[in-house]
Design a protein around this motif. Structure first.
Motif, PDB file in Angstrom:
ATOM      1  N   TYR A  72       0.856  -1.181   0.000  1.00  0.00           N
ATOM      2  CA  TYR A  72       0.000   0.000   0.000  1.00  0.00           C
ATOM      3  C   TYR A  72       0.897   1.237   0.000  1.00  0.00           C
ATOM      4  O   TYR A  72       1.589   1.514   0.985  1.00  0.00           O
ATOM      5  CB  TYR A  72      -0.910  -0.012   1.234  1.00  0.00           C
ATOM      6  N   ALA A  73       0.894   1.970  -1.112  1.00  0.00           N
ATOM      7  CA  ALA A  73       1.731   3.170  -1.235  1.00  0.00           C
ATOM      8  C   ALA A  73       0.860   4.410  -1.089  1.00  0.00           C
ATOM      9  O   ALA A  73      -0.176   4.538  -1.748  1.00  0.00           O
ATOM     10  CB  ALA A  73       2.441   3.175  -2.585  1.00  0.00           C
ATOM     11  N   ARG A  74       1.299   5.330  -0.233  1.00  0.00           N
ATOM     12  CA  ARG A  74       0.503   6.525   0.064  1.00  0.00           C
ATOM     13  C   ARG A  74       1.384   7.770   0.032  1.00  0.00           C
ATOM     14  O   ARG A  74       2.438   7.825   0.678  1.00  0.00           O
ATOM     15  CB  ARG A  74      -0.138   6.377   1.449  1.00  0.00           C
ATOM     16  N   SER A  75       0.951   8.771  -0.749  1.00  0.00           N
ATOM     17  CA  SER A  75       1.682  10.028  -0.839  1.00  0.00           C
ATOM     18  C   SER A  75       1.513  10.849   0.431  1.00  0.00           C
ATOM     19  O   SER A  75       0.455  10.814   1.070  1.00  0.00           O
ATOM     20  CB  SER A  75       1.194  10.847  -2.038  1.00  0.00           C
ATOM     21  N   ALA A  76       2.542  11.601   0.761  1.00  0.00           N
ATOM     22  CA  ALA A  76       2.483  12.452   1.951  1.00  0.00           C
ATOM     23  C   ALA A  76       1.400  13.512   1.821  1.00  0.00           C
ATOM     24  O   ALA A  76       0.739  13.873   2.797  1.00  0.00           O
ATOM     25  CB  ALA A  76       3.844  13.107   2.184  1.00  0.00           C
ATOM     26  N   VAL A  77       1.220  14.016   0.605  1.00  0.00           N
ATOM     27  CA  VAL A  77       0.175  15.010   0.331  1.00  0.00           C
ATOM     28  C   VAL A  77      -0.635  14.519  -0.863  1.00  0.00           C
ATOM     29  O   VAL A  77      -0.071  14.232  -1.924  1.00  0.00           O
ATOM     30  CB  VAL A  77       0.778  16.396   0.020  1.00  0.00           C
ATOM     31  N   ASP A  78      -1.928  14.409  -0.679  1.00  0.00           N
ATOM     32  CA  ASP A  78      -2.828  13.946  -1.742  1.00  0.00           C
ATOM     33  C   ASP A  78      -4.054  14.842  -1.718  1.00  0.00           C
ATOM     34  O   ASP A  78      -4.832  14.824  -0.763  1.00  0.00           O
ATOM     35  CB  ASP A  78      -3.211  12.483  -1.502  1.00  0.00           C
ATOM     36  N   HIS A  79      -4.241  15.630  -2.780  1.00  0.00           N
ATOM     37  CA  HIS A  79      -5.357  16.566  -2.842  1.00  0.00           C
ATOM     38  C   HIS A  79      -6.599  15.946  -3.466  1.00  0.00           C
ATOM     39  O   HIS A  79      -7.613  16.627  -3.638  1.00  0.00           O
ATOM     40  CB  HIS A  79      -4.960  17.813  -3.640  1.00  0.00           C
ATOM     41  N   VAL A  80      -6.536  14.653  -3.824  1.00  0.00           N
ATOM     42  CA  VAL A  80      -7.653  13.981  -4.497  1.00  0.00           C
ATOM     43  C   VAL A  80      -8.309  12.948  -3.593  1.00  0.00           C
ATOM     44  O   VAL A  80      -9.532  12.943  -3.418  1.00  0.00           O
ATOM     45  CB  VAL A  80      -7.173  13.313  -5.808  1.00  0.00           C
ATOM     46  N   VAL A  81      -7.511  12.057  -3.024  1.00  0.00           N
ATOM     47  CA  VAL A  81      -8.019  10.978  -2.167  1.00  0.00           C
ATOM     48  C   VAL A  81      -7.635  11.281  -0.724  1.00  0.00           C
ATOM     49  O   VAL A  81      -6.443  11.407  -0.415  1.00  0.00           O
ATOM     50  CB  VAL A  81      -7.455   9.611  -2.598  1.00  0.00           C
TER      51      VAL A  81
END
Length: 264
Positions: free
Chosen positions: A203-212
């Motif tokens: 599971y990869a997650r961006s530090a900043v996500d303006h969509v999800v």
């Protein structure tokens, strides 16, 4: 449901398919299905897929129906259409591979989780890689979609959430509401079926996500039945991490994960 006729496809939206090179993958023919997200197109995940192909993995990057054309075209398609294309791509990989891993960005992540929940064979789904997947949202206007989709054809688009300057995913400037509603209606059923996902998960997650927003992560990581769940943080990327600054990290971690779960 499909439109009577579809507009021309964007030049960069062609699907991608490569053959395996067992000499690079321990004499096993390993395939990776890579799925793009909602209102995006194959170009948004091709650098990720092509890097994996360079490691000897066969890749399939399908173009989901209604994508890579126009947002009006997309409004004539539904979750069932996108899922059918993902299943077809999976079958094509199985024809030339011994074992397959699923990977997806955003809605593509939700689609491959759906497939992982529906497939029982460990060779058919040896592992799942999801990047900023969406299975829930905190947005309150979602509750109005059943009415709004009949009154307003689209909202402002959600594409190009990319930290790296000068990069575009060639997505749509508008998000068609009938298609959005279909996607979100599929989420509760998928969340309920996540315990059927037994394959290893990255599971990869961006530090900043303006969509999800952050609501999807605990739903996925805590509900899958797999005892092999790895969370990868992407510190220098926004939503479309497959085109962003952390792409090299994502490629290395994905390749290592695929090698591990397909080693036999």
């Amino acid at each position: 449901m499909t439109p009577a006729s579809a507009p021309p496809v964007h030049p960069l939206a062609a699907p991608l398919a490569t053959d395996p090179d067992p000499s690079l993958t321990g004499d096993r023919r390993v395939g990776v299905l890579v799925c793009h997200g909602f209102t995006g197109q194959p170009a948004s995940v091709k650098p990720w897929a092509q890097a994996l192909a360079g490691r000897g993995y066969a890749v399939e990057v399908p173009r989901l129906p209604g994508h890579g054309t126009t947002w009006q075209d997309l409004n004539g398609y539904r979750w069932e259409d996108w899922y059918a294309e993902v299943r077809a791509a999976h079958r094509r990989l199985l024809e030339r591979c011994d074992v397959v891993v699923l990977a997806g960005l955003s809605m593509g992540g939700a689609l491959v989780l759906r497939l992982a929940a529906d497939v029982e064979s460990s060779d058919q789904v040896a592992g799942v890689v999801v990047v900023n997947p969406a299975v829930a949202t905190k947005r309150l206007d979602v509750k109005l979609l059943p009415v709004l989709k009949h009154l307003v054809p689209s909202f402002r688009g959600i594409t190009d959430d990319i930290r790296k300057p000068g990069v575009t995913e060639h997505g749509y400037p508008r998000a068609p509401l009938k298609a959005v509603h279909s996607m979100m209606r599929a989420w509760p059923v998928l969340v309920a079926d996540l315990p059927r996902v037994t394959a290893p998960v990255l599971y990869a997650r961006s530090a900043v996500d303006h969509v999800v927003d952050e609501s999807s992560e605990p739903l996925i990581t805590s509900r899958v039945s797999s005892r092999d769940v790895t969370v990868l943080r992407l510190p220098d990327s926004y939503h479309v991490a497959t085109l962003d600054n952390d792409l090299p990290l994502l490629v290395e971690e994905t390749a290592a994960f695929v090698a591990r779960v397909t080693s036999g």
